[in-house]
Design an enzyme around this catalytic site. Structure first.
Site, PDB file in Angstrom:
ATOM      1  N   ALA A  73       0.827  -1.204   0.000  1.00  0.00           N
ATOM      2  CA  ALA A  73       0.000   0.000   0.000  1.00  0.00           C
ATOM      3  C   ALA A  73       0.862   1.254   0.000  1.00  0.00           C
ATOM      4  O   ALA A  73       1.987   1.260   0.523  1.00  0.00           O
ATOM      5  CB  ALA A  73      -0.917  -0.003   1.221  1.00  0.00           C
ATOM      6  N   GLU A 121       0.422  -9.856  -1.344  1.00  0.00           N
ATOM      7  CA  GLU A 121      -0.975 -10.289  -1.408  1.00  0.00           C
ATOM      8  C   GLU A 121      -1.487 -10.337  -2.844  1.00  0.00           C
ATOM      9  O   GLU A 121      -2.281 -11.221  -3.189  1.00  0.00           O
ATOM     10  CB  GLU A 121      -1.843  -9.376  -0.537  1.00  0.00           C
ATOM     11  CG  GLU A 121      -1.614  -9.622   0.945  1.00  0.00           C
ATOM     12  CD  GLU A 121      -2.324  -8.622   1.835  1.00  0.00           C
ATOM     13  OE1 GLU A 121      -3.051  -9.047   2.740  1.00  0.00           O
ATOM     14  OE2 GLU A 121      -2.152  -7.398   1.615  1.00  0.00           O
ATOM     15  N   GLU A 141       2.757  -6.089   7.812  1.00  0.00           N
ATOM     16  CA  GLU A 141       1.770  -5.091   8.223  1.00  0.00           C
ATOM     17  C   GLU A 141       1.725  -4.825   9.727  1.00  0.00           C
ATOM     18  O   GLU A 141       1.499  -3.690  10.169  1.00  0.00           O
ATOM     19  CB  GLU A 141       0.372  -5.494   7.723  1.00  0.00           C
ATOM     20  CG  GLU A 141       0.132  -5.230   6.243  1.00  0.00           C
ATOM     21  CD  GLU A 141       0.558  -6.385   5.350  1.00  0.00           C
ATOM     22  OE1 GLU A 141       0.164  -6.395   4.176  1.00  0.00           O
ATOM     23  OE2 GLU A 141       1.301  -7.279   5.836  1.00  0.00           O
TER      24      GLU A 141
END
Length: 267
Positions: A73, A121, A141
């Site tokens: 991200a 992912e 994460e």
């Protein structure tokens, strides 16, 4: 080879006769393919188009960055969000990962360099992962106060088992290529710089087969996973019935008996 852009950061390239192999290229090199809101939207849009295109028989997810597949991200963007903006962005982010996961045809990730967090992912959302010896994978994460939210907590244990997935997620550690292969985090380990070429070659071998059969086989594999044996066999039987009377089945049997290459009608 033809190319179609989906926004600024995603390119779809078609390979081979008939363009049956589609390459979904992550193309945000200035940010090592960090997935921003805009990029997530583009990935989802590209996957929707590929899933609806009956000429596509296999998809390879690649990266244009020489040192990274995808670093996850876009945390710089996330840092600017209010809580309300983060809530609104969540379904957009999820759409990128579910877009890859729900592609109805076989999918292969071609990984080199960093594939971390959401980047890993995206790879886990594919059916197979081809990685070169520069690959470094992981789900870090918890080290930044969140959890894998692109399918990692569900997809990783399906690959490596619950305890191994827990260790990797809880420690947030990065795993280099050879250990990643040994732990089954990746499926094929190839020489540095060969991940894209090898993944496209594998996709080409897959795409030579019946498009009807490929979609049905993937559906049976996905829907049957985790079911008890009897329920899984019922899923398989339903998938078999969906292809048994198809044009592809008739052509496949005829081509076998006539000792020639099948010309799949795709229906």
């Amino acid at each position: 080879m033809s190319e179609e852009r989906f926004g600024e950061f995603v390119a779809v390239r078609r390979h081979g006769d008939g363009g049956h192999v589609a390459e979904l290229a992550l193309d945000r090199p200035k940010a090592m393919n960090a997935v921003s809101t805009e990029m997530a939207r583009s990935i989802a849009g590209a996957c929707a188009a590929l899933g609806a295109d009956r000429s596509v028989r296999a998809v390879v997810v690649t990266s244009t960055h020489e040192r990274a597949f995808c670093v996850g991200a876009d945390l710089k963007e996330r840092n600017s969000f209010t809580d309300a903006e983060l809530v609104r962005q969540r379904p957009v982010a999820r759409g990128a990962y579910t877009g890859v996961l729900e592609l109805p045809v076989p999918t292969i990730a071609a990984v080199h360099g960093f594939a971390l967090g959401g980047g890993f992912e995206l790879a886990l959302s594919c059916d197979m992962i081809v990685a070169d010896r520069t690959a470094v994978v992981g789900l870090p994460e918890v080290s930044v106060g969140v959890i894998p939210g692109g399918g990692g907590t569900q997809l990783l244990p399906r690959r490596v088992g619950a305890a191994r997935a827990a260790e990797l997620i809880f420690t947030a550690r990065r795993v280099e290529a050879e250990e990643a292969r040994d732990l089954r985090l990746i499926d094929h380990l190839v020489d540095a710089g060969q991940d894209r070429e090898e993944a496209l070659a594998l996709a080409g071998r897959i795409a030579a087969n019946s498009p009807v059969g490929l979609r049905a086989a993937k559906r049976a594999l996905r829907l049957g996973h985790g079911l008890d044996l009897q329920a899984g066999l019922e899923v398989e039987d339903a998938a078999w019935r969906s292809v048994a009377f198809s044009g592809d089945r008739a052509e496949g049997v005829a081509a076998f008996n006539e000792k020639r290459k099948p010309q799949w009608p795709g229906e």
